[in-house]
Design a protein around this motif. Structure first.
Motif, PDB file in Angstrom:
ATOM      1  N   LEU A 140      70.379   3.875  51.267  1.00  0.00           N
ATOM      2  CA  LEU A 140      69.097   4.145  51.923  1.00  0.00           C
ATOM      3  C   LEU A 140      68.735   5.630  51.943  1.00  0.00           C
ATOM      4  O   LEU A 140      67.566   5.973  52.009  1.00  0.00           O
ATOM      5  CB  LEU A 140      69.133   3.624  53.365  1.00  0.00           C
ATOM      6  CG  LEU A 140      69.075   2.118  53.567  1.00  0.00           C
ATOM      7  CD1 LEU A 140      69.249   1.778  55.032  1.00  0.00           C
ATOM      8  CD2 LEU A 140      67.759   1.558  53.062  1.00  0.00           C
ATOM      9  N   MET A 153      65.991   7.032  49.829  1.00  0.00           N
ATOM     10  CA  MET A 153      64.689   6.389  49.992  1.00  0.00           C
ATOM     11  C   MET A 153      63.958   6.837  51.254  1.00  0.00           C
ATOM     12  O   MET A 153      62.731   6.803  51.304  1.00  0.00           O
ATOM     13  CB  MET A 153      64.856   4.858  50.074  1.00  0.00           C
ATOM     14  CG  MET A 153      65.556   4.232  48.896  1.00  0.00           C
ATOM     15  SD  MET A 153      65.633   2.446  49.149  1.00  0.00           S
ATOM     16  CE  MET A 153      66.499   1.937  47.674  1.00  0.00           C
ATOM     17  N   SER A 192      61.412  10.023  51.306  1.00  0.00           N
ATOM     18  CA  SER A 192      60.280   9.768  50.413  1.00  0.00           C
ATOM     19  C   SER A 192      59.417   8.628  50.937  1.00  0.00           C
ATOM     20  O   SER A 192      58.190   8.716  50.936  1.00  0.00           O
ATOM     21  CB  SER A 192      60.794   9.457  49.006  1.00  0.00           C
ATOM     22  OG  SER A 192      59.740   9.150  48.137  1.00  0.00           O
ATOM     23  N   GLY A 193      60.043   7.555  51.394  1.00  0.00           N
ATOM     24  CA  GLY A 193      59.282   6.386  51.817  1.00  0.00           C
ATOM     25  C   GLY A 193      58.647   6.531  53.183  1.00  0.00           C
ATOM     26  O   GLY A 193      57.529   6.071  53.409  1.00  0.00           O
ATOM     27  N   THR A 205      59.267   7.418  42.410  1.00  0.00           N
ATOM     28  CA  THR A 205      59.195   7.788  43.816  1.00  0.00           C
ATOM     29  C   THR A 205      59.411   6.557  44.676  1.00  0.00           C
ATOM     30  O   THR A 205      58.870   5.496  44.417  1.00  0.00           O
ATOM     31  CB  THR A 205      57.826   8.413  44.131  1.00  0.00           C
ATOM     32  OG1 THR A 205      57.616   9.500  43.240  1.00  0.00           O
ATOM     33  CG2 THR A 205      57.794   8.919  45.564  1.00  0.00           C
ATOM     34  N   TYR A 206      60.219   6.732  45.714  1.00  0.00           N
ATOM     35  CA  TYR A 206      60.442   5.640  46.651  1.00  0.00           C
ATOM     36  C   TYR A 206      59.288   5.565  47.634  1.00  0.00           C
ATOM     37  O   TYR A 206      58.754   6.574  48.072  1.00  0.00           O
ATOM     38  CB  TYR A 206      61.749   5.853  47.414  1.00  0.00           C
ATOM     39  CG  TYR A 206      62.984   5.738  46.541  1.00  0.00           C
ATOM     40  CD1 TYR A 206      63.390   4.510  46.041  1.00  0.00           C
ATOM     41  CD2 TYR A 206      63.735   6.865  46.228  1.00  0.00           C
ATOM     42  CE1 TYR A 206      64.514   4.401  45.241  1.00  0.00           C
ATOM     43  CE2 TYR A 206      64.869   6.771  45.434  1.00  0.00           C
ATOM     44  CZ  TYR A 206      65.250   5.538  44.940  1.00  0.00           C
ATOM     45  OH  TYR A 206      66.369   5.441  44.161  1.00  0.00           O
ATOM     46  N   THR A 207      58.909   4.347  47.990  1.00  0.00           N
ATOM     47  CA  THR A 207      57.841   4.123  48.952  1.00  0.00           C
ATOM     48  C   THR A 207      58.395   3.289  50.100  1.00  0.00           C
ATOM     49  O   THR A 207      59.567   2.895  50.097  1.00  0.00           O
ATOM     50  CB  THR A 207      56.653   3.394  48.289  1.00  0.00           C
ATOM     51  OG1 THR A 207      57.115   2.090  47.848  1.00  0.00           O
ATOM     52  CG2 THR A 207      56.135   4.180  47.097  1.00  0.00           C
ATOM     53  N   SER A 262      59.672   0.098  48.980  1.00  0.00           N
ATOM     54  CA  SER A 262      61.037   0.170  48.444  1.00  0.00           C
ATOM     55  C   SER A 262      62.057  -0.019  49.558  1.00  0.00           C
ATOM     56  O   SER A 262      63.049  -0.747  49.404  1.00  0.00           O
ATOM     57  CB  SER A 262      61.259   1.521  47.750  1.00  0.00           C
ATOM     58  OG  SER A 262      60.276   1.761  46.781  1.00  0.00           O
ATOM     59  N   ILE A 263      61.813   0.631  50.698  1.00  0.00           N
ATOM     60  CA  ILE A 263      62.742   0.493  51.828  1.00  0.00           C
ATOM     61  C   ILE A 263      62.746  -0.946  52.326  1.00  0.00           C
ATOM     62  O   ILE A 263      63.813  -1.527  52.580  1.00  0.00           O
ATOM     63  CB  ILE A 263      62.343   1.469  52.953  1.00  0.00           C
ATOM     64  CG1 ILE A 263      62.454   2.915  52.462  1.00  0.00           C
ATOM     65  CG2 ILE A 263      63.207   1.257  54.187  1.00  0.00           C
ATOM     66  CD1 ILE A 263      61.992   3.939  53.472  1.00  0.00           C
ATOM     67  N   GLN A 265      64.574  -3.147  50.020  1.00  0.00           N
ATOM     68  CA  GLN A 265      66.014  -2.953  50.146  1.00  0.00           C
ATOM     69  C   GLN A 265      66.544  -3.624  51.412  1.00  0.00           C
ATOM     70  O   GLN A 265      67.624  -4.238  51.395  1.00  0.00           O
ATOM     71  CB  GLN A 265      66.326  -1.445  50.186  1.00  0.00           C
ATOM     72  CG  GLN A 265      67.806  -1.108  50.039  1.00  0.00           C
ATOM     73  CD  GLN A 265      68.379  -1.571  48.715  1.00  0.00           C
ATOM     74  OE1 GLN A 265      67.888  -1.211  47.659  1.00  0.00           O
ATOM     75  NE2 GLN A 265      69.411  -2.380  48.768  1.00  0.00           N
TER      76      GLN A 265
END
Length: 1888
Positions: free
Chosen positions: A1654, A1657, A1660-1661, A1691-1693, A1696-1697, A1700
């Motif tokens: 994590l 991420m 960025s997210g 890029t993580y958004t 994305s989190i 995950q």
């Protein structure tokens, strides 16, 4: 020769020629003019500018009217409101510099400012330093650090972790960011790095360098092993004591420069360090200026003179010694020299300097002090002598161990050598004093070098160095009232560093332009090469100084004259003071400096007589000759140092030391020459590395915290090159935007038609419209480059447009709000009116009702009175009326008769008269009419004759006649109608007349009759009057009797009422007393209950906190223990590798065998511990390498394990004795019944029937395979054929297993038949006794309850006193019973309703979850590309089918169980029926039996009833661990099999070992299992699925051990069948503890894996990505670009989190992890997300804005939505995000008034005071409409929060792990139903 024209290297394009060089300030001002020429259109009304000010350097002012070209004066208004006329320079016409928009003030990077000039830089630094309390600011590639003179909480390890791995532009400026950039570039580019820290004395250079080294030591991961950073920091006290001194500007000024190289290996871990020193100020040893001190060590010695060990040094007060009293300031405020001496000695000890060496150092230092007190007496002008037995010299010689006479002689004489002879010459007193001072300086310098060498030895690396990072802590530019040789060398070094800095900045600018393909233009920047040539070139200042030193009669005056003759009027950088012939001025890059020539020659020569050195070398004191031996061995400065290291790209050198007191060759090298050589080597080193610049600024000279002196700051900014960097940037295109950032920021300036698909073309089109001059910007490959001021112009346009939009929005919203307010007020007014009118109407209606009622009452009352009076009057009146009416009617009749007759007569007479008169009149009228009509007819006839001639007239006449005829006809009709109506009236009048006549006749007749009756009634009235008189007398008598009776009744009634009232009063009193008592009892009970509940809650909370703390402490210890265990394993493996000697040949081992036993398990711990000493004795040469502390810990652990083993052995013996006793008791019991034998036979029959069924299925499959399929389908190799063949094989294997089970069962039955005898049944006496006991307890409880009820209420007797017959009590009891009955019915109905409601809610929730899950999957699939979408849908379908299969399997198993039970019951019934039939057959005689042919009977076999155990051979244990643990793939098991299958299999194996009573097998299996899990986690510990899988199975294994342990607490939820499966022989409680510890370790490992996944991420997210697009505009950034918030592919958004998190949750659910454990994992995940996000927010000024607060709150709401979807809101995860939520709210709330401050203090209870103040300080408006937080508001917050007791720590501990618990979660799965799939490869295990 003109020195200014000498160039050592060609001038680069854009460099300034020497002749055109000016001061830095003038050049800066010149740049403003160049900037203003193109920005004169910005000088409009209300524009703000900077004007020079003598006090504040620059003042802000506002234009009162527009500037027009040609104006000579600007009308300005200062900020304090004063108007001013600012005159422009008539020559240059330069306008004052413009002020940046407020939105750009306070930026992290000065190059982000639109207007780049000195006032903008100064103001930005001041705002950041004073308002925001930020001491670091970027200026391009330079980090500007302002000394706060206060300890700040921004250097902890949490801050280091936050900056580690981050890009330099993503975080707020910090020394750690520079260090991280250097470390990252070293690892990425494999190039050595340098951090150049410079600044004035007291600006914080040393502290900055120290923090940089601390960062390297922490990030490189070697802080706990190498301790290099600790050693370097430990060297600081001693280096500061011998190298730092008090000056007029700094109490702890470094009087030497140092360059520390921190070495790294190939893995970039610190392995060592090396220190080089430059230009120690030796003159300070013998001379100090006013208010200054010598080096600290001397004052520390004097302060510690009273110590016993220092008695031999014969020290005293500092004012006693000449070398320490010259400055007149021997004490520093707030510094304890004696305490500092203790720190210095501790540092020496830590660096390996022994006590003897320390005392030697102190002896030398004390000798220097005594040497300074040596005095000389003049004999004549050319000779002198030392007084006899001079005490200071005597002490010096005693301390140094030299002869007094010899030292006294050579202090006053010197030896001269010629070509032929040598002779001794006396020297004058002045020369003797200089020689003494030179000797003292030389001794001190050598001692300083000796200490530096020892520090380097302590920091020396044993491993080969791969790369290094150098930290240069060197003196900044200095200028004092009196500047001497030291200041000259310092400023010379700064000139060289500034040149290197300028070249580096110029190079970076050029590279940026070339990379972006921008046309390269020559940038005119200040080049200080002429100044360097003036100093170091041939015939330069140093060259002339060395030449003068060689002259026999050389002096400072002659040297000054040579300087004047050589450079004066020939070089623009060299000047001569007007009033002095012994000084010169050099124009440095920072300022002009005047140097005094006095002492230059002496300090440059640094002459020490060789004879004095020889005397010291012959000393008996060992340390002293060492100093000079090192001097003999030292290499020249141009050679390499034997450091034992091979650097990457440079040649190291020894520290540059001044060594003039040596043999002939050493005398030739002056201090200036040596310094120049060492400086050249330093520059070579720096040029071979990538430099990073830190410029330290001293904000004020008084060391006041957070006080900013503009004058001092500007001086230092000019001196350190910051303004030069700004000027170089401003000369080109300082503002740079990427196309995406420009589009995001200025999208509001574009129309919809301007937006194209190509962002680059869009930006080009818009810029061409906005900025007409194309020279103001350039388009690069990835960026747009703007000239200075253009961004401010664009910001102005953007702000104007946004302002217009805001006004429009405000207008609309305010109108809407006012309308809404008006409607609300109108509605409220109508409501109030309605209620008031309603009230008034109700009051009026009430009044009307009352009035009407009163009137009604009055009416009836008055009616009664009037009617009574009327009745009496009516009776009298009727009688009178009767007589009167008769008389009147008779008279009236007579009169009417006469009138009638008169009327008849009159009628006839009047008719006759009228007829006569009418006849006469009619005849006269007719005659007149005839005459008149005749005349008129004649006239008409004439007209008609005339008109008759025309047809038209005829027609008109005809029409007129028709109309007249119609009118006449109408009149006739109306007359007819009138006639009819009159006729009808006449008939009605006749009818009424006849009726009236008849009525009058009847009245007359009635009157006659009434008259007769009255006459007869008068006679009766008399008799009646007599009777009435009699009755009245009787009435009077009766009334008297009634009155007496009523009096008696009233008296009795009054007495009765009085008695009843008294009883009622008593009753009410009793009721009130009862209610009061009940109320008191209830209040007391409630108070007691509440107090107990509060106390219980508090105690519970405290116990929970204590438990959590203890659990956390235990789990941390467990974590540390596991780490030590792993380290011990590694060391053990290394030792085994070192010990094992390879032998010839090769030995094979079984592949299934692996040594899984660990040194920490019960089976092998002692043997390992016993082998350990033997193993350690073998590698004798490696003994020293072992960690002794670790060995002692392991030894202690071994002893503890031995004790545990002994206790376990004792317990095992005790258990065996108990088992033996139990066995003996069992043998004494009667044998078991024969029912068990029957049960076993039934089981055998079931197995046989199942066997037969399997055979039938097998035959059917074979038939279907051979008959019903086509040849191509059933052909060998076809898919269907292979599938059926696999099924056939599996069925055959299952058949063989069944056969083996049948054989085993038969053998057991045979053995049981032989051994079992009849057995008596046991009585259930104990059960009956327990039931009786329970019944007894219940009766006692009921009795106590009844007694308590009787005491808490009044007795029945008291209640019965309420009334005589007790009816009230009976009614009360009846009501109570009825209430109870109703209440019970209501409770039952409510329960049933709640159950139904709960079930419906559960169904709804499950349907919602399924719906949400399907929608999420659908949304996720739609976002994926087509291939991935297909794959995801297939995976989802597979998962769904698998889950359905599992559900169907469970249903099938349940149905199988039901079928088995029914079969058993059926067989039992069949057996009973068979017995009955046999009984009937016995009654039949043998003769009746007919021989019938016996048919073959199919005997069904009973299905086998498994015991839920698995049997394996002991030699297969390793194979079991290998197949089930080490080589098991979690993904296949999780998807295809039941969750926790490995745990169930392992427990079933343990059950069988327990069933066999084999303790060795149990212990071995559990030990191998634990070790196998540890091994697989060590091997695949970074795989989330593996760690999650084994955490789930470990917990399930632990729960199974608890569930089937036989303990009552764990057996509550078991079925009777499960209770039969409990362990019978062994108590595995201790192994449960071991498994619990293992589960804790796995959980902590799982958290670490989660964190690692994590971590990249989160920032960025949660922070950088704009989930709500367009809310936050990108602000202008500087050279160090921050990470773009626009989502790129990599890029993580936030999605994305969330994806995950979904992945984590689905994996844990698939693995069957306990729901409570999943909640704890989710809580930990959310804590990590919240902590990392908040920490980054607190370290990033660009993220602290209103719009970012909105983004964060939206992101948090999405996370909360995820929790709701997963039904995890009660997991406590949301609470962990509370600090982040409050920080986001703090960014969005109003921050102005005291009420706002109070609201913030109450709202932010989860944030610490430091965090709240930090957020407020960092708050930065993104748009001009936002307002900055005032400093006064922040002070108010601090005052309100000063009583809050919270942690001073700024950042949250992102590494914190909550203590984990494993709540007991029993399984409902029956062990006997578990099937072992063939895919696990466990064919060697058999079910029992």
């Amino acid at each position: 020769m003109d020195m200014c024209s000498v160039e050592t290297e060609p001038v680069l394009p854009g460099k300034e020629t020497p002749a055109a060089s000016e001061s830095a300030e003038n050049s800066c001002c010149r740049s403003y003019g160049m900037e203003i020429e193109v920005l004169d259109y910005m000088y409009v009304k209300y524009a703000r500018v900077w004007i020079p000010d003598p006090e504040e350097v620059w003042k802000s002012a506002e234009l009162l009217k527009d500037y027009k070209p040609g104006d000579k004066v600007l009308q300005l208004r200062l900020e304090e409101g004063k108007d001013l006329e600012y005159s422009l320079d008539p020559k240059t016409k330069e306008l004052p510099p413009l002020r940046n928009p407020d939105i750009l003030v306070g930026e992290n990077d000065l190059t982000a400012l639109s207007y780049l000039h000195e006032p903008a830089v100064l103001h930005n630094l001041k705002v950041r330093f004073i308002d925001s309390k930020l001491i670091y600011t970027y200026c391009g590639i330079v980090l500007v650090a302002i000394n706060p003179y206060e300890q700040l909480p921004i250097y902890g390890e949490d801050i280091i972790n936050a900056y580690s791995g981050q890009n330099m532009g993503d975080m707020d400026p910090h020394i750690f960011a520079v260090a991280e950039e250097a470390y990252k570039q070293m690892a990425r580019d494999e190039r050595n790095q340098s951090i150049i820290v410079s600044g004035e004395s007291g600006a914080g250079k040393t502290v900055s360098a120290k923090y940089a080294m601390r960062y390297f030591a922490t990030v490189s991961g070697s802080a706990s092993e190498a301790n290099v950073e600790e050693k370097v920091l430990a060297s600081n006290p001693i280096m500061e004591s011998i190298g730092n001194a008090k000056t007029t500007r700094n109490d702890n000024s470094s009087r030497f420069g140092k360059y520390i190289e921190i070495g790294f290996d190939k893995r970039y871990r610190i392995i060592g360090a090396n220190m080089r020193t430059y230009l120690l100020e030796k003159s300070r040893v013998v001379f100090q200026a006013e208010e200054e001190r010598n080096y600290h060590i001397f004052y520390q010695l004097c302060a510690s003179a009273a110590l016993p060990e220092f008695k031999t040094l014969r020290l005293g007060n500092a004012n006693y010694f000449h070398y320490t009293k010259q400055g007149g300031s021997p004490v520093i405020d707030g510094v304890d020299d004696a305490k500092e001496m203790v720190n210095t000695r501790q540092a020496c000890t830590l660096l390996g300097i022994s006590d003897s060496y320390q005392m030697g150092i102190f002896r030398i230092l004390a000798g220097i002090l005594h040497l300074g007190n040596v005095e000389f007496a003049s004999r004549d002008s050319d000779s002198c002598t030392v007084p006899p037995k001079h005490e200071p010299l005597t002490i010096f010689c005693d301390l140094m161990g030299v002869e007094y006479e010899e030292m006294a002689h050579w202090l006053c004489h010197r030896k001269l050598a010629t070509a032929t002879e040598t002779y001794i010459k006396p020297i004058s007193k002045l020369h003797a004093i200089n020689a003494r001072d030179a000797l003292a300086k030389h001794i001190y310098a050598n001692l300083f070098n000796w200490i530096v060498d020892h520090v380097n030895k302590a920091l020396h690396a044993t491993v080969k160095q791969h790369s290094f990072i150098g930290v240069l802590d060197i003196y900044g530019f200095e200028t004092f009232e009196i500047n001497s040789f030291e200041q000259f060398c310092i400023n010379y070094a700064n000139e060289k560093l500034q040149q290197q800095f300028n070249m580096h900045v110029f190079k970076l600018e050029q590279e940026e332009y070339m990379k972006e393909q921008i046309p390269w233009t020559l940038i005119d920047f200040y080049d200080n090469q002429p100044c360097i040539n003036l100093i170091e070139a041939k015939m330069g200042v140093l060259d002339l100084l060395d030449e003068e030193c060689k002259m026999p009669k050389g002096s400072d005056d002659s040297w000054a004259q040579k300087l004047y003759n050589t450079h004066l009027n020939k070089c623009a950088l060299f000047e001569k003071p007007r009033m002095s012939n012994k000084a010169f001025i050099i124009k440095h890059f920072a300022d002009k400096v005047e140097y005094q020539c006095e002492g230059f020659l002496e300090k440059n020569k640094d002459t020490v007589y060789e004879e004095q050195i020889r005397v010291l070398k012959s000393s008996k004191f060992k340390l002293l000759p060492e100093l000079f031996q090192d001097e003999e061995k030292v290499l020249s400065p141009t050679s390499a140092a034997p450091s034992g290291r091979v650097p990457l790209t440079r040649m190291p050198v020894k520290p540059a030391k001044a060594r003039p007191g040596q043999a002939s060759k050493e005398h030739k090298k002056t201090v200036g020459h040596q310094f120049r050589n060492s400086l050249h080597l330093l520059m070579e080193t720096l040029n071979a590395t990538t430099p990073h610049y830190v410029r330290c600024i001293k904000p004020n000279d008084f060391k006041f915290p957070f006080t900013f002196d503009e004058k001092r700051a500007v001086q230092q900014l000019r001196a350190c090159g910051v303004l030069e960097t700004i000027r170089i940037s401003a000369a080109g295109f300082p503002s740079r935007w990427t196309y995406q950032e420009f589009f995001s920021r200025y999208r509001v300036l574009m129309k919809q038609r301007d937006v194209l698909g190509d962002r680059k073309q869009t930006c080009k089109n818009v810029l061409e419209k906005l900025i007409q001059d194309k020279d103001k910007y350039q388009f690069g490959k990835t960026k747009i480059f703007f000239r200075a001021g253009q961004v401010a112009y664009l910001e102005k346009i953007r702000a104007d447009k946004l302002r217009a939009a805001c006004i429009r929005i405000q207008k609309t919203i305010r109108g809407w709000l006012m309308r809404k307010k008006y409607m609300r007020m109108r509605k409220a007014a109508i409501t109030i009116q309605r209620h008031v009118r309603g009230y008034q109407a109700r009051c009026y209606a009430k009044f009307l009702r009352r009035t009407r009622a009163a009137i009604t009452i009055q009416k009836f009352q008055r009616m009664y009175v009037v009617r009574k009076r009327y009745q009496s009057m009516r009776d009298a009146t009727i009688a009178l009326q009767a007589l009167l009416r008769g008389y009147m009617v008779r008279n009236k009749y007579q009169m009417m008769l006469r009138e009638h007759k008169s009327v008849v007569i009159q009628k006839h007479v009047r008719g006759w008269l009228a007829r006569r008169r009418y006849g006469r009149t009619l005849r006269a009228i007719i005659y007149l009419q005839c005459c008149y009509r005749r005349m008129m007819a004649k006239r008409e006839l004439k007209k008609l004759k005339i008109e008759a001639r025309s047809v038209e007239r005829y027609k008109k006449l005809h029409i007129g006649l028709e109309n007249k005829i119609m009118q006449l006809q109408r009149k006739i009709d109306e007359q007819n109608k009138e006639y009819k109506s009159l006729l009808e009236k006449m008939t009605t009048l006749e009818a009424t007349y006849t009726t009236e006549t008849e009525k009058l006749r009847s009245d007359v007749e009635r009157l006659r009759l009434s008259e007769e009756e009255a006459r007869s009634a008068s006679s009766r009235v008399l008799s009646l009057q007599e009777e009435i008189a009699k009755l009245r007398t009787e009435l009077h008598h009766t009334q008297a009797e009634k009155k007496s009776i009523e009096e008696r009744a009233d008296k009795y009634k009054h007495e009765t009422e009085q008695l009843v009232s008294e009883l009622k009063e008593q009753n009410s009193l009793l009721k009130t007393e009862k209610e009061e008592l009940n109320r008191r009892i209830h209040d007391q009970a409630r108070e007691i209950t509440e107090s107990m509940e509060k106390k219980l809650v508090e105690e519970t909370k405290q116990l929970e906190l204590d438990l959590n703390d203890e659990r956390l402490r235990y789990q941390n210890l467990l974590n540390e223990f596991s780490r030590l265990e792993e380290r011990y394993d590694d060391l053990k493996d290394e030792m085994n590798l070192m010990v094992s000697i390879p032998k010839p040949g090769h030995k094979r081992t079984d592949s299934t065998h692996s040594s899984n036993e660990s040194e920490y398990t019960f089976s092998s711990e002692i043997t390992e511990a016993e082998d350990l000493p033997l193993r350690m004795e073998e590698p004798s040469e490696k003994k020293a390498a072992l960690d002794m502390s670790l060995f002692l810990k392991l030894q202690k652990r071994v002893s503890e394990l031995e004790q545990e083993k002994q206790s376990l052995q004792d317990e095992l013996d005790r258990k065996e004795e108990q088992a033996l006793r139990a066995k003996a008791k069992e043998e004494e019991r009667p044998p078991i019944r024969g029912a068990e034998l029957e049960y076993e036979s039934l089981k055998r029959q079931e197995l046989e029937s199942e066997n037969k069924k399997l055979k039938n299925e097998l035959n059917e499959l074979q038939k279907a395979l051979t008959e019903t399929r086509a040849p191509e389908v059933t052909a060998p190799g076809a898919p269907a054929y292979r599938v059926l063949l696999d099924q056939l094989t599996s069925v055959s294997e299952e058949l063989e297993v069944r056969k083996e089970e049948v054989l085993i069962l038969r053998s057991q039955l045979v053995s049981q038949k032989e051994a079992i005898q009849p057995k008596h049944t046991m009585t259930d006496a104990t059960i009956l006794l327990e039931d009786v006991q329970k019944m007894k307890d219940k009766g006692e409880i009921a009795q106590a309850y009844i007694g308590l009820k009787e005491t808490n209420r009044q007795s029945p007797q008291d209640c019965h006193m309420l009334n005589e017959d007790g009816e009230l009590w009976l009614a009360y009891e009846g009501l109570k019973q009825a209430n109870r009955l109703l209440e019970s019915q209501l409770q039952s109905q409510r329960k049933s309703h709640e159950n139904e409601l709960e079930s419906l809610r559960g169904e709804i929730q499950s349907l919602k979850e399924e719906n949400n899950r399907q929608q999420q999957l659908l949304a996720q699939n739609l976002q994926l590309p087509p291939e991935a979408r297909i794959e995801a849908s297939l995976q989802h379908e597979i998962t769904r089918l698998t889950n359905e299969n599992l559900d169907l399997m469970e249903q099938l198993e349940k149905q199988d169980k039901t079928v088995r039970k029914l079969k058993k019951q059926l067989k039992v019934f069949a057996k009973k029926i068979g017995e009955l039939e046999v009984g009937q057959m016995e009654n039949i005689s043998p003769g009746q039996i007919i021989d019938e042919p016996i048919r073959p009977v199919n005997i069904p076999r009973k299905e086998k009833d498994f015991q839920g155990m698995l049997e394996y051979k002991k030699e297969d244990e390793q194979k079991l661990v290998k197949n089930l643990i080490l080589e098991l793939k979690p993904r296949g098991v999780a998807v295809n099999l039941i969750p926790g299958l490995p745990a169930y299999i392992l427990f079933m194996c343990v059950r069988h070992a327990d069933y066999l009573n084999d303790d060795q097998k149990v212990r071995s299996l559990l030990t191998s299992t634990i070790n196998g899990i540890k091994k697989v986690l060590k091997k695949r510990g970074d795989d989330f699925e593996t760690v999650s899988f084994w955490l789930s199975n470990t917990c399930r294994f632990l729960h199974c051990l608890k569930q089937y342990s036989g303990e009552e607490g764990f057996m509550k939820h078991n079925t009777p069948r499960q209770n039969e499966h409990c362990l019978t022989n062994f108590d595995l409680a201790e192994y449960r503890q071991v498994l619990s510890d293992l589960a804790i370790q796995i959980y902590q490992q799982l958290v670490r894996v989660l964190e690692n996944i994590l971590q990249p991420m989160i920032v960025s997210g949660m922070l950088e990505h704009e989930t709500i697009q367009g809310v936050s505009g990108v602000k202008p950034t500087g050279l160090r670009k921050r990470t773009s918030s626009i989502a790129d592919e990599g890029t993580y958004t936030l999605d994305s989190i969330i994806r995950q998190l979904n992945s984590f949750h689905s994996v844990m659910c698939q693995h069957g992890m306990d729901p409570e454990l999943i909640k704890q994992v989710v809580k930990q995940m959310f804590y990590i997300i919240g902590a990392v996000t908040l920490n980054n927010l607190l370290l990033r000024k660009d993220m602290c804005s209103w719009s970012k607060g909105m983004q964060i709150r939206y992101n948090v709401s999405q996370l909360e939505e995820w929790l709701r979807d997963k039904n995890l809101m009660n997991s406590g995860a949301k609470e962990t995000l509370e600090p982040l939520i409050q920080a986001a709210q703090l960014l969005q709330v109003k921050k102005k008034t005291d009420e706002d401050a109070e609201a913030i203090c109450s709202m932010c209870n989860a944030l610490t005071t430091a965090q709240i103040v930090k957020v407020l300080n960092l708050y930065t408006p993104v748009n001009e409409f936002e307002e900055r937080v005032l400093v006064s508001f922040i002070r108010t917050i601090q005052v309100r929060l000063r009583d809050r007791k919270d942690s001073p720590q700024l950042l949250m501990d992102a590494k914190h792990i909550f203590p984990v618990t494993f709540p007991f979660n029993p399984s409902s799965l029956a062990l006997e139903t578990i099937q072992i799939p063939a895919s696990l490869g466990l064919g060697f295990i058999s079910r029992v």
